[in-house]
Motif scaffolding. Sequence first.
Motif, PDB file in Angstrom:
ATOM      1  N   ARG A  82      -3.050  -1.829   0.895  1.00 16.02           N
ATOM      2  CA  ARG A  82      -2.931  -2.747   2.031  1.00 16.02           C
ATOM      3  C   ARG A  82      -1.648  -2.445   2.805  1.00 16.02           C
ATOM      4  O   ARG A  82      -0.560  -2.409   2.239  1.00 16.02           O
ATOM      5  CB  ARG A  82      -2.897  -4.204   1.561  1.00 16.02           C
ATOM      6  N   ASN A  83      -1.797  -2.242   4.095  1.00 18.48           N
ATOM      7  CA  ASN A  83      -0.661  -1.860   4.942  1.00 18.48           C
ATOM      8  C   ASN A  83      -0.676  -2.631   6.265  1.00 18.48           C
ATOM      9  O   ASN A  83      -0.237  -2.123   7.291  1.00 18.48           O
ATOM     10  CB  ASN A  83      -0.710  -0.355   5.221  1.00 18.48           C
ATOM     11  N   GLU A  84      -1.182  -3.869   6.223  1.00 23.01           N
ATOM     12  CA  GLU A  84      -1.393  -4.619   7.468  1.00 23.01           C
ATOM     13  C   GLU A  84      -0.112  -5.098   8.123  1.00 23.01           C
ATOM     14  O   GLU A  84      -0.064  -5.316   9.338  1.00 23.01           O
ATOM     15  CB  GLU A  84      -2.304  -5.832   7.197  1.00 23.01           C
ATOM     16  N   THR A  85       0.946  -5.326   7.323  1.00 22.31           N
ATOM     17  CA  THR A  85       2.166  -5.895   7.899  1.00 22.31           C
ATOM     18  C   THR A  85       3.384  -5.329   7.177  1.00 22.31           C
ATOM     19  O   THR A  85       3.260  -4.569   6.219  1.00 22.31           O
ATOM     20  CB  THR A  85       2.146  -7.432   7.802  1.00 22.31           C
TER      21      THR A  85
ATOM     22  N   TYR B 253       3.633  -2.794  -6.142  1.00 24.85           N
ATOM     23  CA  TYR B 253       3.444  -1.442  -5.607  1.00 24.85           C
ATOM     24  C   TYR B 253       2.369  -0.762  -6.439  1.00 24.85           C
ATOM     25  O   TYR B 253       2.639   0.183  -7.190  1.00 24.85           O
ATOM     26  CB  TYR B 253       4.763  -0.680  -5.650  1.00 24.85           C
ATOM     27  N   MET B 254       1.149  -1.213  -6.279  1.00 23.17           N
ATOM     28  CA  MET B 254       0.073  -0.780  -7.168  1.00 23.17           C
ATOM     29  C   MET B 254      -0.350   0.662  -6.899  1.00 23.17           C
ATOM     30  O   MET B 254      -0.584   1.433  -7.832  1.00 23.17           O
ATOM     31  CB  MET B 254      -1.135  -1.700  -7.025  1.00 23.17           C
ATOM     32  N   THR B 255      -0.454   1.040  -5.652  1.00 24.47           N
ATOM     33  CA  THR B 255      -0.913   2.395  -5.340  1.00 24.47           C
ATOM     34  C   THR B 255       0.231   3.389  -5.325  1.00 24.47           C
ATOM     35  O   THR B 255       0.083   4.518  -5.784  1.00 24.47           O
ATOM     36  CB  THR B 255      -1.612   2.435  -3.975  1.00 24.47           C
ATOM     37  N   LYS B 256       1.381   2.995  -4.773  1.00 21.39           N
ATOM     38  CA  LYS B 256       2.461   3.910  -4.414  1.00 21.39           C
ATOM     39  C   LYS B 256       1.845   5.006  -3.530  1.00 21.39           C
ATOM     40  O   LYS B 256       1.068   4.698  -2.622  1.00 21.39           O
ATOM     41  CB  LYS B 256       3.169   4.442  -5.654  1.00 21.39           C
ATOM     42  N   THR B 257       2.133   6.289  -3.799  1.00 20.35           N
ATOM     43  CA  THR B 257       1.517   7.336  -2.982  1.00 20.35           C
ATOM     44  C   THR B 257       0.153   7.718  -3.562  1.00 20.35           C
ATOM     45  O   THR B 257      -0.181   7.333  -4.686  1.00 20.35           O
ATOM     46  CB  THR B 257       2.403   8.597  -2.954  1.00 20.35           C
ATOM     47  N   GLU B 258      -0.593   8.497  -2.817  1.00 15.06           N
ATOM     48  CA  GLU B 258      -1.881   8.971  -3.340  1.00 15.06           C
ATOM     49  C   GLU B 258      -1.678   9.829  -4.587  1.00 15.06           C
ATOM     50  O   GLU B 258      -2.477   9.782  -5.529  1.00 15.06           O
ATOM     51  CB  GLU B 258      -2.626   9.747  -2.247  1.00 15.06           C
ATOM     52  N   GLU B 259      -0.597  10.598  -4.619  1.00 15.62           N
ATOM     53  CA  GLU B 259      -0.275  11.399  -5.798  1.00 15.62           C
ATOM     54  C   GLU B 259       0.008  10.500  -7.001  1.00 15.62           C
ATOM     55  O   GLU B 259      -0.461  10.765  -8.118  1.00 15.62           O
ATOM     56  CB  GLU B 259       0.940  12.281  -5.503  1.00 15.62           C
ATOM     57  N   ASP B 260       0.766   9.428  -6.786  1.00 20.89           N
ATOM     58  CA  ASP B 260       1.066   8.481  -7.864  1.00 20.89           C
ATOM     59  C   ASP B 260      -0.204   7.846  -8.413  1.00 20.89           C
ATOM     60  O   ASP B 260      -0.309   7.572  -9.609  1.00 20.89           O
ATOM     61  CB  ASP B 260       1.992   7.381  -7.349  1.00 20.89           C
TER      62      ASP B 260
ATOM     63  N   GLY C 148       0.813  -1.204   0.000  1.00 23.23           N
ATOM     64  CA  GLY C 148       0.000   0.000   0.000  1.00 23.23           C
ATOM     65  C   GLY C 148       0.848   1.255   0.000  1.00 23.23           C
ATOM     66  O   GLY C 148       2.020   1.255  -0.363  1.00 23.23           O
ATOM     67  N   THR C 149       0.263   2.351   0.440  1.00 24.77           N
ATOM     68  CA  THR C 149       0.938   3.653   0.417  1.00 24.77           C
ATOM     69  C   THR C 149       1.958   3.831   1.544  1.00 24.77           C
ATOM     70  O   THR C 149       2.739   4.781   1.509  1.00 24.77           O
ATOM     71  CB  THR C 149      -0.085   4.792   0.551  1.00 24.77           C
ATOM     72  N   SER C 150       1.935   2.939   2.516  1.00 25.89           N
ATOM     73  CA  SER C 150       2.758   3.113   3.724  1.00 25.89           C
ATOM     74  C   SER C 150       2.498   4.472   4.364  1.00 25.89           C
ATOM     75  O   SER C 150       3.376   5.067   4.998  1.00 25.89           O
ATOM     76  CB  SER C 150       4.253   2.945   3.420  1.00 25.89           C
ATOM     77  N   GLY C 151       1.286   5.006   4.158  1.00 21.20           N
ATOM     78  CA  GLY C 151       0.896   6.276   4.750  1.00 21.20           C
ATOM     79  C   GLY C 151       1.405   7.503   4.014  1.00 21.20           C
ATOM     80  O   GLY C 151       1.229   8.629   4.494  1.00 21.20           O
TER      81      GLY C 151
END
Length: 300
Positions: free
Chosen positions: A261-264, A221-228, A138-141
């Motif tokens: 997804r950022n669960e782990t 790394y499908m999402t990367k950041t929200e900007e990406d 996921g984005t890792s925030g």
Amino acid sequence: MHFSQSSTDPKLCVVAIMKNEASSILEWVAYYRVMGAARIIIYDNDSTDGTTALLAALADSGFVTHVPWPSLDHESPQCAAYADAVTRVAGDMDWVMFVDTDEFMVPIADDNIPAAIARISTGDDDISAIGANWLTFGTSGLTKRDSRLVTEKFTQCARSDMTPNQCIKSIVRPDRIREPHIHHCHLKSGRYVDDRGRDLEIVHNGLSKAISHVNLQVNHYMTKTEEDWQIKYSRGNANRSINSSDKYTRINEDLFKTANRNETQNDALNRFMAPLKAEILHIQNEISSDLRRFQPSFDL
């Protein structure tokens, strides 16, 4: 500089189609060189952001094969590119792998992908294809792009057993391919196995019934950041023709929620970070300095 590979390991070609990926190309190419690719073929799909010039420079320096690949009506540019790649590598490469620019296949027990292929196939000539499962990051925030490498800054992902990871990416013997596809190729003959060498059961359009990350995982790394994500939306779906009604509808907020997804935490790729950074610097030094404007300023 490049990779350390045994002379007995199979020859692997990595294939991708790209559109407006100038900020991602160097990291991706450097990674797959470190991972043991004997050849990299990149299809350039209507790029306007400097991707074309950068790929041409990489091709001139021998790092990739660059194939201009415009979109046509009534045709998937991606599947058509894969079919073309199969004809290009026939008789030259032992295996061909189809991945996207946001996908980094990671060998877990080996130092490169050809060694992992040799481990999984164990000399069994009846094995025609290997399906490796996604590990969805996921984005890792993170909301905005920054100068760190994609493979370095995104560390949070779905748990191994979560549904998004059912998607596979394939490594296939090119002479056994009847019809290539984005996830799961149709074979002329032989077995399709998972990363443990077990027969692979496909339940729907490249989704495996079981998920395994024992010998290989595809960091996605499908999402990367929200900007990406917003930039990804503007590119559309490479698996749709230029006039397809759904070319720009699949990449939407619902898909973002599914993929973020950022669960782990997963750091399987970290051991390759030093050679990856060294290879990026090597490539940057080899290509023309006037192309630096198309390259990101990496924090190496």
